[in-house]
Design a protein around this motif. Sequence first.
Motif, PDB file in Angstrom:
ATOM      1  N   VAL A  53       0.821  -1.213   0.000  1.00 13.69           N
ATOM      2  CA  VAL A  53       0.000   0.000   0.000  1.00 13.69           C
ATOM      3  C   VAL A  53       0.854   1.261   0.000  1.00 13.69           C
ATOM      4  CG1 VAL A  53      -1.728   1.327   1.250  1.00 13.69           C
ATOM      5  CG2 VAL A  53      -1.908  -1.163   1.137  1.00 13.69           C
ATOM      6  N   LEU A  54       1.880   1.295   0.837  1.00 13.32           N
ATOM      7  CA  LEU A  54       2.717   2.493   0.907  1.00 13.32           C
ATOM      8  C   LEU A  54       3.439   2.746  -0.401  1.00 13.32           C
ATOM      9  CD1 LEU A  54       4.257   2.192   4.500  1.00 13.32           C
ATOM     10  CD2 LEU A  54       2.388   3.677   3.724  1.00 13.32           C
ATOM     11  N   MET A  55       3.961   1.692  -1.013  1.00 12.27           N
ATOM     12  CA  MET A  55       4.634   1.831  -2.304  1.00 12.27           C
ATOM     13  C   MET A  55       3.645   2.281  -3.376  1.00 12.27           C
ATOM     14  SD  MET A  55       7.401   1.572  -4.194  1.00 12.27           S
ATOM     15  CE  MET A  55       8.609   0.560  -3.305  1.00 12.27           C
ATOM     16  N   ARG A  56       2.478   1.660  -3.390  1.00 13.73           N
ATOM     17  CA  ARG A  56       1.462   1.996  -4.398  1.00 13.73           C
ATOM     18  C   ARG A  56       1.042   3.461  -4.297  1.00 13.73           C
ATOM     19  NH1 ARG A  56      -2.279  -1.701  -3.245  1.00 13.73           N
ATOM     20  NH2 ARG A  56      -3.643  -0.359  -2.013  1.00 13.73           N
ATOM     21  N   GLU A  57       0.724   3.882  -3.069  1.00 15.90           N
ATOM     22  CA  GLU A  57       0.270   5.256  -2.897  1.00 15.90           C
ATOM     23  C   GLU A  57       1.396   6.254  -3.119  1.00 15.90           C
ATOM     24  OE1 GLU A  57      -2.931   6.040  -2.657  1.00 15.90           O
ATOM     25  OE2 GLU A  57      -3.192   3.880  -2.899  1.00 15.90           O
ATOM     26  N   GLY A  58       2.616   5.851  -2.760  1.00 16.75           N
ATOM     27  CA  GLY A  58       3.762   6.727  -2.976  1.00 16.75           C
ATOM     28  C   GLY A  58       4.022   6.972  -4.447  1.00 16.75           C
ATOM     29  N   ILE A  59       4.004   5.905  -5.247  1.00 16.02           N
ATOM     30  CA  ILE A  59       4.229   6.043  -6.688  1.00 16.02           C
ATOM     31  C   ILE A  59       3.085   6.828  -7.328  1.00 16.02           C
ATOM     32  CG2 ILE A  59       4.414   4.795  -8.875  1.00 16.02           C
ATOM     33  CD1 ILE A  59       5.831   2.560  -7.387  1.00 16.02           C
ATOM     34  N   ALA A  60       1.859   6.522  -6.899  1.00 19.71           N
ATOM     35  CA  ALA A  60       0.702   7.230  -7.449  1.00 19.71           C
ATOM     36  C   ALA A  60       0.793   8.731  -7.167  1.00 19.71           C
ATOM     37  CB  ALA A  60      -0.589   6.655  -6.876  1.00 19.71           C
ATOM     38  N   ARG A  61       1.187   9.073  -5.947  1.00 20.45           N
ATOM     39  CA  ARG A  61       1.309  10.496  -5.590  1.00 20.45           C
ATOM     40  C   ARG A  61       2.400  11.163  -6.407  1.00 20.45           C
ATOM     41  NH1 ARG A  61       0.310  13.881  -1.190  1.00 20.45           N
ATOM     42  NH2 ARG A  61       0.936  15.984  -1.850  1.00 20.45           N
ATOM     43  N   LEU A  62       3.502  10.464  -6.577  1.00 23.47           N
ATOM     44  CA  LEU A  62       4.607  10.997  -7.368  1.00 23.47           C
ATOM     45  C   LEU A  62       4.146  11.294  -8.791  1.00 23.47           C
ATOM     46  CD1 LEU A  62       8.178   9.457  -7.471  1.00 23.47           C
ATOM     47  CD2 LEU A  62       6.968   9.952  -9.581  1.00 23.47           C
ATOM     48  N   LEU A  63       3.405  10.353  -9.387  1.00 21.27           N
ATOM     49  CA  LEU A  63       2.949  10.520 -10.769  1.00 21.27           C
ATOM     50  C   LEU A  63       1.882  11.605 -10.868  1.00 21.27           C
ATOM     51  CD1 LEU A  63       2.838   6.781 -11.853  1.00 21.27           C
ATOM     52  CD2 LEU A  63       4.478   8.503 -12.589  1.00 21.27           C
ATOM     53  N   GLU A  64       1.023  11.679  -9.875  1.00 20.85           N
ATOM     54  CA  GLU A  64       0.007  12.736  -9.880  1.00 20.85           C
ATOM     55  C   GLU A  64       0.665  14.101  -9.770  1.00 20.85           C
ATOM     56  OE1 GLU A  64      -3.877  10.442  -7.985  1.00 20.85           O
ATOM     57  OE2 GLU A  64      -2.417  11.395  -6.644  1.00 20.85           O
ATOM     58  N   ASP A  65       1.687  14.203  -8.939  1.00 25.88           N
ATOM     59  CA  ASP A  65       2.407  15.470  -8.807  1.00 25.88           C
ATOM     60  C   ASP A  65       3.077  15.873 -10.120  1.00 25.88           C
ATOM     61  OD1 ASP A  65       1.648  15.650  -6.187  1.00 25.88           O
ATOM     62  OD2 ASP A  65       3.591  15.047  -5.343  1.00 25.88           O
ATOM     63  N   ALA A  66       3.410  14.863 -10.943  1.00 27.16           N
ATOM     64  CA  ALA A  66       4.034  15.134 -12.244  1.00 27.16           C
ATOM     65  C   ALA A  66       2.991  15.438 -13.315  1.00 27.16           C
ATOM     66  CB  ALA A  66       4.884  13.939 -12.674  1.00 27.16           C
ATOM     67  N   GLY A  67       1.705  15.358 -12.949  1.00 27.66           N
ATOM     68  CA  GLY A  67       0.650  15.721 -13.882  1.00 27.66           C
ATOM     69  C   GLY A  67      -0.079  14.579 -14.542  1.00 27.66           C
ATOM     70  N   PHE A  68       0.241  13.330 -14.183  1.00 27.84           N
ATOM     71  CA  PHE A  68      -0.440  12.182 -14.767  1.00 27.84           C
ATOM     72  C   PHE A  68      -1.777  11.938 -14.065  1.00 27.84           C
ATOM     73  CE2 PHE A  68       4.139  11.321 -15.370  1.00 27.84           C
ATOM     74  CZ  PHE A  68       4.172  11.201 -16.750  1.00 27.84           C
TER      75      PHE A  68
END
Length: 223
Positions: free
Chosen positions: A16-31
């Motif tokens: 969960v932590l990895m999933r949400e971390g990557i998702a947040r990173l990508l959302e911050d990049a505009g995806f």
Amino acid sequence: MFSPMTLRIVMGEDDVLMREGIARLLEDAGFDIVARAGDAEDFSRKVRAHKPDVAIVDVQMPPDRTDDGLRAATALRAELPGLGVLVLSGHLEESYANDLLGDDPQGVGYLLKERVGDVDAFVDAVRRVAAGGTALDPEVVRLMLGRSRKKGPIHELTPRELDVLGAMAEGRSNLGIAEQLVVTENAVEKHVSRIFRKLELSDSLPTDHRRVLAVLEYLRTAR
């Protein structure tokens, strides 16, 4: 080339932590993260339902926690032409890259999870995969370079040309290769032209197509 704002992504990761971390990173990049999944079966369902531009998945996923994510990605890639697939792995495994690539390296990425920490490189890999390019982890490329190769046109390449082709397999542009090898972009262009000629890739083919064919020959020979 896609704008990051238009890219839709489905994430598959059981941690969960990895999933949400990557998702947040990508959302911050505009995806746009359109769906998240914690197991391979749910991941497959959500990719089929949302038909994203890129599907990002961990190799080892429930239910079996072996290579469930990889098998799901391979099946989805065959089922949904144009789907970009980026597989993440906790450890280096050359066979995973070979299984995923098959006979077509377009729109495929295989990265170690530690690469996610280099945000710019990770985001660039997602974009390249979405655009039909290849994003192979440098460690996988180095492993392939170190293997004894079958006889073939690759043997005609010089060590520097192999360096250039290896960087192409990572998905780097000519400018990116030049920066990595600390040479001029013009020098890289000359190496690329010689690689195409030695691999007998016709000038009538688009450059991007010839790059894909060159990488495919490289990967086939390294297996």
